[in-house]
Write a protein that holds these residues in place. Structure first.
Motif, PDB file in Angstrom:
ATOM      1  N   ALA A 164     -10.054  47.398 -39.078  1.00  0.00           N
ATOM      2  CA  ALA A 164     -10.323  48.148 -40.312  1.00  0.00           C
ATOM      3  C   ALA A 164      -9.544  49.461 -40.328  1.00  0.00           C
ATOM      4  O   ALA A 164      -8.991  49.864 -41.368  1.00  0.00           O
ATOM      5  N   LYS A 165      -9.465  50.125 -39.186  1.00  0.00           N
ATOM      6  CA  LYS A 165      -8.696  51.375 -39.091  1.00  0.00           C
ATOM      7  C   LYS A 165      -7.225  51.134 -39.398  1.00  0.00           C
ATOM      8  O   LYS A 165      -6.582  51.904 -40.119  1.00  0.00           O
ATOM      9  N   GLN A 166      -6.677  50.059 -38.826  1.00  0.00           N
ATOM     10  CA  GLN A 166      -5.259  49.753 -39.036  1.00  0.00           C
ATOM     11  C   GLN A 166      -4.976  49.407 -40.497  1.00  0.00           C
ATOM     12  O   GLN A 166      -3.949  49.799 -41.057  1.00  0.00           O
ATOM     13  N   TYR A 179      -4.856  41.387 -38.363  1.00  0.00           N
ATOM     14  CA  TYR A 179      -5.031  42.659 -37.669  1.00  0.00           C
ATOM     15  C   TYR A 179      -5.992  42.544 -36.481  1.00  0.00           C
ATOM     16  O   TYR A 179      -6.302  43.538 -35.841  1.00  0.00           O
ATOM     17  N   TRP A 213     -15.916  46.410 -31.787  1.00  0.00           N
ATOM     18  CA  TRP A 213     -14.778  47.286 -31.529  1.00  0.00           C
ATOM     19  C   TRP A 213     -13.527  46.703 -32.165  1.00  0.00           C
ATOM     20  O   TRP A 213     -12.761  47.414 -32.834  1.00  0.00           O
ATOM     21  N   THR A 221     -13.639  46.975 -35.966  1.00  0.00           N
ATOM     22  CA  THR A 221     -13.466  48.374 -36.351  1.00  0.00           C
ATOM     23  C   THR A 221     -12.014  48.802 -36.234  1.00  0.00           C
ATOM     24  O   THR A 221     -11.467  49.489 -37.115  1.00  0.00           O
ATOM     25  N   GLU A 222     -11.357  48.390 -35.133  1.00  0.00           N
ATOM     26  CA  GLU A 222      -9.948  48.725 -34.949  1.00  0.00           C
ATOM     27  C   GLU A 222      -9.084  48.095 -36.042  1.00  0.00           C
ATOM     28  O   GLU A 222      -8.137  48.727 -36.550  1.00  0.00           O
ATOM     29  N   ALA A 263      -6.764  50.466 -43.070  1.00  0.00           N
ATOM     30  CA  ALA A 263      -6.902  51.708 -43.835  1.00  0.00           C
ATOM     31  C   ALA A 263      -5.633  52.554 -43.720  1.00  0.00           C
ATOM     32  O   ALA A 263      -5.151  53.124 -44.709  1.00  0.00           O
ATOM     33  N   LYS A 264      -5.069  52.612 -42.509  1.00  0.00           N
ATOM     34  CA  LYS A 264      -3.834  53.373 -42.299  1.00  0.00           C
ATOM     35  C   LYS A 264      -2.678  52.771 -43.092  1.00  0.00           C
ATOM     36  O   LYS A 264      -1.896  53.497 -43.731  1.00  0.00           O
ATOM     37  N   ASP A 290     -10.049  46.484 -25.229  1.00  0.00           N
ATOM     38  CA  ASP A 290      -9.616  47.877 -25.094  1.00  0.00           C
ATOM     39  C   ASP A 290      -9.034  48.056 -23.691  1.00  0.00           C
ATOM     40  O   ASP A 290      -9.632  48.683 -22.812  1.00  0.00           O
TER      41      ASP A 290
END
Length: 249
Positions: A152-154, A177, A146, A149-150, A156-157, A109
């Motif tokens: 997974a967010k990408q 990803y 982290w 999780t990031e 999902a988007k 990050d």
């Protein structure tokens, strides 16, 4: 084993990617009656020697756990000193990276880094970008949870936007990803200081890595220790869920 470990290394069976948890700076300094930052400063010597050792034998990727997201919870004075040390070290070591043909990159990050630190990091990344002998990756403000999780967010988007379908998601796609998508997973993880845990580091990527723990504190670690770890790695049988008989046949 001694430095002669290098002579026992099979160049055809080198791990492409070695990941290291650089542990023990603070304890090493405390044993000497010094402040923790003294250990961090001496740890820079270990980084330099280890990077040169990796290039010397042909390891293509070296990833160092330099600063975790949890490290932000350390005393402010220590965190500030670490950030200043990072800036000064990057500036001083650029010449060495160029001499050895090492490309620098960073994962984590990075937006959380102080402005001056982030700018200095990006300058060295740009300056070494065309080097091809080896890639040194610093995990800074990094946490494997982290990172996952990031990712997974990408994903999902992307699914919501319709660019991928949920049933297309598999291990290979998920890996694309992650921060390490442009490098192979580490075959070998080294942790110094005698501690035997992964500490939220490359959890996805280390699924089939060989783990090597040494009691040496990081400021004492040198290229001979890297060679010893790789020699030990080459003596292991990596089965990936298969039997020895299957591998040998």
């Amino acid at each position: 084993m001694t430095i002669d470990s290098k002579d026992t290394i099979d160049p055809l069976r080198l791990p492409q990617h070695v990941a290291i948890i650089m542990d023990g700076n603070g304890r090493w300094a405390k044993e000497k009656g010094k402040l923790r930052v003294f250990g961090h400063k001496n740890g820079v010597k270990a980084v330099r020697d280890t990077v040169e050792g990796a290039v010397e034998i042909g390891v293509k990727y070296l990833t160092l756990y330099a600063f975790s997201t949890e490290n932000w919870n350390r005393p402010k004075l220590e965190v500030s000193a670490l950030m200043e040390l990072l800036v000064s070290t990057l500036s001083k070591e650029t010449k060495t990276l160029m001499k050895n043909g090492v490309r620098l990159q960073a994962i984590g990050d990075l937006a959380q880094l102080p402005g001056r630190c982030y700018k200095g990091l990006q300058e060295v990344i740009a300056q070494t970008g065309n080097n091809t002998n080896s890639t040194l990756t610093l995990a800074l403000s990094y946490s494997a949870r982290w990172e996952i999780t990031e990712a997974a967010k990408q994903l999902a988007k992307a699914a919501l936007e319709g660019s991928i379908q949920p049933d297309e998601i598999d291990e290979k796609l998920f890996s694309q990803y992650l921060s390490t998508r442009d490098m192979p997973d580490p075959e070998l993880l080294i942790r110094t200081s005698g501690e035997q845990r992964i500490s939220n580091y490359l959890l996805w990527q280390l699924a089939y890595s060989e783990l090597y723990f040494t009691p040496k504190m990081w400021p004492e670690f040198r290229k001979a220790d890297l060679f010893e770890a790789i020699a030990a790695y080459q003596k292991r049988e990596r089965r990936f869920g298969m039997t020895s008989e299957q591998l040998n046949s």
